[in-house]
Design an enzyme around this catalytic site. Structure first.
Site, mmCIF file in Angstrom:
data_model
loop_
_atom_site.group_PDB
_atom_site.id
_atom_site.type_symbol
_atom_site.label_atom_id
_atom_site.label_comp_id
_atom_site.label_asym_id
_atom_site.label_seq_id
_atom_site.Cartn_x
_atom_site.Cartn_y
_atom_site.Cartn_z
ATOM 1 N N LYS A 127 39.146 -15.081 -15.418
ATOM 2 C CA LYS A 127 38.995 -13.700 -15.875
ATOM 3 C C LYS A 127 39.484 -12.781 -14.767
ATOM 4 C CE LYS A 127 35.770 -10.238 -17.521
ATOM 5 N NZ LYS A 127 34.423 -9.945 -18.022
ATOM 6 N N LYS A 132 41.549 -14.696 -19.620
ATOM 7 C CA LYS A 132 41.327 -13.322 -20.059
ATOM 8 C C LYS A 132 41.851 -12.341 -19.025
ATOM 9 C CE LYS A 132 37.595 -10.186 -21.061
ATOM 10 N NZ LYS A 132 36.186 -9.982 -21.099
HETATM 11 C C1 PBG Z 1 32.067 -7.771 -19.104
HETATM 12 C C2 PBG Z 1 33.097 -7.981 -20.161
HETATM 13 C C3 PBG Z 1 34.284 -7.250 -20.237
HETATM 14 C C4 PBG Z 1 34.956 -7.701 -21.370
HETATM 15 C C5 PBG Z 1 34.183 -8.699 -21.952
HETATM 16 N N1 PBG Z 1 33.028 -8.875 -21.175
HETATM 17 C C6 PBG Z 1 34.771 -6.129 -19.425
HETATM 18 C C7 PBG Z 1 34.673 -6.202 -17.960
HETATM 19 O O1 PBG Z 1 34.695 -7.274 -17.351
HETATM 20 O O2 PBG Z 1 34.580 -5.124 -17.372
HETATM 21 C C8 PBG Z 1 36.278 -7.149 -21.814
HETATM 22 C C9 PBG Z 1 36.701 -7.419 -23.198
HETATM 23 C C10 PBG Z 1 37.826 -6.576 -23.678
HETATM 24 O O3 PBG Z 1 38.428 -5.766 -22.946
HETATM 25 O O4 PBG Z 1 38.150 -6.721 -24.859
HETATM 26 N N2 PBG Z 1 31.195 -8.779 -18.820
#
Ligand code: PBG
Length: 325
Positions: free
Chosen positions: A196, A249
């Site tokens: 991520k 991601k």
């Molecule tokens: C946070 C989380 C995020 C997303 C999913 N879980 C955002 C972040 O890490 O700030 C993003 C999902 C998206 O942008 O569609 N735990």
């Protein structure tokens, strides 16, 4: 001209093109991320994500009828909490009567065959807007994991099929696996947010949750977009610690990472087609600058081609409809 090989022969008609197609999309591979909020009769569109809403539980159940009818096998639920329920330790997240856990139980009993993936991270409940405990401007790793374990067990109890730790703390997959097993939830899966990245493409999601960090950024826990070797380090760990599925991601700017994980691991790889990727297509489509439906299908197909077995996407409903045509 004499040519032995004319690749265009395989593109001559729609039937040939379809017959020789190497990859295809299927609704069975989609996970639909959805947002839940407190209240009743609420269906609020997220400004930066046209077509995507936050639902109160009653409205969510109505919406799910359509989701299930389209053949979408799994949803991933995220909660939106008002600021006054947030604190330093995400206390709200494990209260038995809390919105999120109640929603899981209700959805599971209304739609027993629909898979529910959850979100494990502190940010929807954190007054700091971070995924972990903040102390003196630092995100504490091991102390955060204790909270994530409790959250995971609470979610499993409430009916979750797949636990989705999205926090990027070190060692959390193993710790959560152990906590789930100890509590008797050895059948509950873990989809690790393995690679991520600290990405600008999460912007619209943070609008949906009102969860933007109150200070700084997430670069001390989410990965540097410059790196791909590091994704293998994360994947080795998550695999060893027991992840059932590993996620990359965002997806669209990280197709090489999806491919790298797919080539190096034998478990399913998922791709999270994130909010910013959705918003870009929607915005260009609304401006008449792009054919939104075609761009959507091409974007999703690129993730399959890269090697994704599963795609989390806000386009799930639209793509399911397009696939039916
Ligand atoms: C946070 C989380 C995020 C997303 C999913 N879980 C955002 C972040 O890490 O700030 C993003 C999902 C998206 O942008 O569609 N735990």
């Amino acid at each position: 001209m004499y040519l032995t090989r004319r690749p265009r022969r395989n593109r001559r008609t729609a039937a040939i093109r379809e017959m020789v197609a190497e990859n295809s999309l299927s609704v069975k591979d989609f996970i639909y991320p959805m947002f839940i909020m407190e209240g009743e009769n609420k269906k609020v569109e997220i400004k930066s994500m046209p077509g995507i809403h936050r639902f109160s539980l009653d409205e969510l159940l109505l919406e799910l009828k359509e989701v299930v009818a389209l053949g979408i096998p799994c949803i991933c639920l995220f909660p939106n909490y008002p600021e006054e329920k947030k604190d330093k330790y995400a206390t709200e997240s494990i209260l038995p009567e809390t919105l999120y856990l109640k929603a899981l139980t209700t959805v599971k009993s209304a739609f027993p065959d629909l898979l529910i993936m959850t979100d494990v991270a502190m940010d929807p409940y954190s007054s700091d807007g971070h995924d972990g405990i903040v102390e003196n401007g630092e995100i504490l790793n091991d102390e955060t994991i204790e909270i994530l374990c409790k959250m995971s067990v609470a979610q499993a109890k409430a009916g979750a099929d797949i636990i989705g730790p999205s926090d990027m703390m070190d060692g959390r997959i193993g710790a959560i696996r152990e906590a789930l097993d100890e509590a008797g939830f050895e059948k509950v899966s873990i989809m690790a947010y393995t690679a991520k990245y600290a990405s600008a493409f999460y912007g619209p999601f943070r609008d949906a949750l009102d969860s933007a960090p109150k200070f700084g950024d997430k670069k001390t826990y989410q990965m540097n977009p410059a790196n791909v070797q590091e994704a293998l380090v994360e994947a080795d760990l998550d695999y060893e610690e027991g992840a059932d599925i590993m996620m990359v991601k965002p997806a669209f700017s990280y197709l090489d990472v999806i491919k790298t994980l797919k080539e190096n691991f034998q478990i399913p790889i998922s791709a999270y087609n994130v909010s910013g990727e959705y918003a870009m297509i929607k915005a260009a489509d609304q401006n008449g600058w792009i054919d939104g439906e075609k761009a959507m299908m091409e974007m999703l197909l690129s993730m399959k081609r890269a090697g994704a077995d599963i795609i989390l996407t806000y386009f799930a409903k639209e793509a399911a409809k397009a696939l039916k045509q």
